[in-house]
Write a protein that holds these residues in place. Sequence first.
Motif, PDB file in Angstrom:
ATOM      1  N   UNK A 680       0.852  -1.193   0.000  1.00 34.32           N
ATOM      2  CA  UNK A 680       0.000   0.000   0.000  1.00 34.32           C
ATOM      3  C   UNK A 680       0.884   1.238   0.000  1.00 34.32           C
ATOM      4  N   UNK A 681       0.599   2.158  -0.920  1.00 33.64           N
ATOM      5  CA  UNK A 681       1.360   3.401  -1.015  1.00 33.64           C
ATOM      6  C   UNK A 681       0.409   4.585  -1.018  1.00 33.64           C
ATOM      7  N   UNK A 682       0.896   5.709  -0.476  1.00 37.91           N
ATOM      8  CA  UNK A 682       0.167   6.981  -0.527  1.00 37.91           C
ATOM      9  C   UNK A 682       1.141   8.038  -1.013  1.00 37.91           C
ATOM     10  N   UNK A 683       0.833   8.665  -2.143  1.00 37.02           N
ATOM     11  CA  UNK A 683       1.768   9.667  -2.649  1.00 37.02           C
ATOM     12  C   UNK A 683       1.379  11.068  -2.186  1.00 37.02           C
ATOM     13  N   UNK A 686      -1.959  12.676  -2.869  1.00 38.34           N
ATOM     14  CA  UNK A 686      -3.154  12.162  -2.213  1.00 38.34           C
ATOM     15  C   UNK A 686      -3.769  10.956  -2.873  1.00 38.34           C
ATOM     16  N   UNK A 687      -2.967  10.169  -3.573  1.00 44.50           N
ATOM     17  CA  UNK A 687      -3.481   8.960  -4.205  1.00 44.50           C
ATOM     18  C   UNK A 687      -3.058   7.734  -3.404  1.00 44.50           C
ATOM     19  N   UNK A 688      -4.044   6.967  -2.993  1.00 42.91           N
ATOM     20  CA  UNK A 688      -3.807   5.684  -2.330  1.00 42.91           C
ATOM     21  C   UNK A 688      -3.833   4.598  -3.395  1.00 42.91           C
ATOM     22  N   UNK A 689      -2.808   3.745  -3.413  1.00 42.93           N
ATOM     23  CA  UNK A 689      -2.735   2.678  -4.411  1.00 42.93           C
ATOM     24  C   UNK A 689      -2.380   1.366  -3.730  1.00 42.93           C
ATOM     25  N   UNK A 690      -2.873   0.281  -4.299  1.00 45.78           N
ATOM     26  CA  UNK A 690      -2.613  -1.069  -3.803  1.00 45.78           C
ATOM     27  C   UNK A 690      -1.896  -1.838  -4.905  1.00 45.78           C
ATOM     28  N   UNK A 691      -0.808  -2.515  -4.528  1.00 45.76           N
ATOM     29  CA  UNK A 691       0.041  -3.200  -5.499  1.00 45.76           C
ATOM     30  C   UNK A 691       0.209  -4.664  -5.104  1.00 45.76           C
ATOM     31  N   UNK A 692       0.425  -5.488  -6.105  1.00 50.29           N
ATOM     32  CA  UNK A 692       0.835  -6.865  -5.855  1.00 50.29           C
ATOM     33  C   UNK A 692       2.359  -6.906  -5.849  1.00 50.29           C
ATOM     34  N   UNK A 693       2.925  -7.565  -4.864  1.00 50.58           N
ATOM     35  CA  UNK A 693       4.386  -7.639  -4.790  1.00 50.58           C
ATOM     36  C   UNK A 693       4.948  -8.810  -5.588  1.00 50.58           C
ATOM     37  N   UNK A 694       4.058  -9.707  -6.045  1.00 50.93           N
ATOM     38  CA  UNK A 694       4.514 -10.810  -6.893  1.00 50.93           C
ATOM     39  C   UNK A 694       4.708 -10.287  -8.310  1.00 50.93           C
TER      40      UNK A 694
END
Length: 781
Positions: A680-683, A686-694
Amino acid sequence: MREGGHIGRGGSACKPSGADGPSATFRDQWAHAIHRPWAVKRFGRCLMLRKLLGTGLLLATLAGCTEPKGRECTSDADCGGGAGRCEVNIGLCYQGGTEPEIDVCDPACAAYEACTTAGCQARFMALAIQSPANNALVGAGPVQVQVRLVANPNYASTTQYPDTLDFSASRNDGGSDVGSFGPVSRNEDTYTVTWTPPSAQAQLTLTVAHPTPAAVPSASVTVKVDAVAPTFTISIPDPTRIPGGPNQAEPRDSDTDYAKAYRRDESVTVAISANEPVSDVVLTVSGIASGGGVGQALTPKPVQAGGTCEGSPVFCGTATVDLYEPEMREFRGTMQFRVEGVDAAGNRGSATAGLKVTRWKWAFDGAGLIKASPALGEKGVVYFGTSVTNGKVFAIEPSGKKKWEVDVEAVEGSPAVGAFSNGTELVYVASNFAGVAGIGSGTRLRAINGELGTVLNTPCTFPVATGTPPSTISSAAITATTISSTPVETGLFVVSGNYGSAVGLRPTSVGANAVGCVNSDSSQGMPNSTAGGGLVATNTGQFAYPTDARRMVKYSFGTPAAQWTATPGGGSGQRVFGMALLVNTLLGSGGNDFDQGGVFQVAFDSTGTPPANALPDTDNGRVNQLVATADNKAYFGREYAGPSNLLARYDLSVPALSQASPAPGVLSAAPVIGSDGKLYTVNKSGELAVWTTSDPLSSQWKLPSIGLNIEASPTLDCARGSDGAPLGANRPGVLYVAVGNKLHAFVVDSPRLLKDPNSWPKFQHDVRNTGNPSTPITNCP
């Protein structure tokens, strides 16, 4: 009948030899059979019956062409009706239709008749409709109509069946739509036809007849046609929400279209009704696909009759759905609920309803800018401070209810939470003040009772009347120092400005509830910390932090001299912000400008001036914060002067950059790694993003524009009950994100933080923000 001819319809069975006069039937002449001679020609031979024949001989002769019943009679009525017949000449009953066939009848018999010694007899006894049964209920689908044409068994060997039968239908209500019949097929004496009923609810009569109506009486059955599917209704109540206010977070989504949406972590009970009796009722829920379309469907859930439905429907049932079970690849969207069932006639009906679902849990307004990462307690209470002049420290329960608030000053560094003991925990927090009459400017350190919200003893105050005021601008940490050789929990701070010392906030004596401050360097010669930087500590009193002089330093509490001082990137050094300790490897992330910086590595047990060179492929962009996993993978944002910012996965064991994904924005805050591998990242935009680490490192969903200039790093907790206890390992977790004046709680699919003890999955290592690798990352299962 002609002389010597065969018995025919209307003619005599036998005529007196040489006699003249009109012919008579066999039956008509039977009364005279024992008085005069007769000739019966059958199968090529003639049997002479004379009046002198005895009765026994006559009966023996009759036995060849009839079946005596053995009952005395004077008329057919005495023989039970039906096929029973009376031979009045001898006063005995016999079975009609059992007369033997002969070759020729005059006039000739019809195809559906047998030529017998008694004349033309019906070959067929009845039409028997085998299916559908009388008063059967049929639905909209094809109906197999099966009929048996019952033949007289005495003539079966010579009977020829018609190729088809006549099928028809009529509606009892006079309607003209009676459906349609397909082609008729025959298998020996059984006929089958497919009937397509009308699309209606009606009662019909199905009739079947021989192609020649005189052959056999027709047969009919009454059927009830229900070709109309049942009508279903899905009723979903609005969720119950407590309006937000000073003491309660706002539970409604900021998107007004989702103000009444259900949360991802909630359950919903839907009422399902139908306008007629139904069975096999199931509810299928489909999730939300990427882009907001209909996602994958769950296994259909049986709907049990019972519950409460609006009105008085014929069928009422309920089903409860856990909204965290369907897939959800967006922050908010509409899940599809589809109910299906069949009525008594087999008609399948369905209904579909949409349910808006959001990941928004709540937002609490602290009425002041939140610059530092919140910390979590044993029961999921969220502790955070505001950085305004008259700042506060808040304790917010997982439900969004305010537990307490404490008036402090500007909180610029993240608080840390001590171990849970005797029903409470201590919240260690620093706040900075300026221009206080009689004191000047400086910083205060407090230990707050997490259960009661009371400050233990008088805060430790470090003021200065003139010059650079003391301040605490980096995170707190938790270490252990000793009192009388006994290790005690110690809140650790780096007080910068003109004070220059690490300060421990700890009990005044072993086992004491009172706390006091202890300087690590009484000479106050320690360098200042980087604003917003991390602070790493161990249970042996060792700690490391980045300095505002572009160095990384390590100390042992109580010893004024540094154990080592490293220069990130060599030369004049690079400014470091984030830190992570993986066993004996200390990682620092930073940079002086957009196009310079990187990730720097130092052996934690070093001494002197160990190297802290930038790892390969990380030295061409600023790295503000980083996290790392136990398999030597680090995740961080790389900031450039242009728009080409990257989210990177770095393999520390190679070392080499393994993958970078474009355009996550500027990541001033540290990412968070969930137990399911999601990042999970927040830039800053003000954008919250969800990423797959695979592989590949890719975005799953985003929430744009939740605020600007975000500096505080998010944190992740598991789902908790009203008592603060974790609810279970498979429930969705809660991501806490500070944006502007508000602390947001978002429902995410990761059940909890990655809790491998050798990982560093968030800013300051664990949910308590201790910066100590010995602290359990979370108490969630």
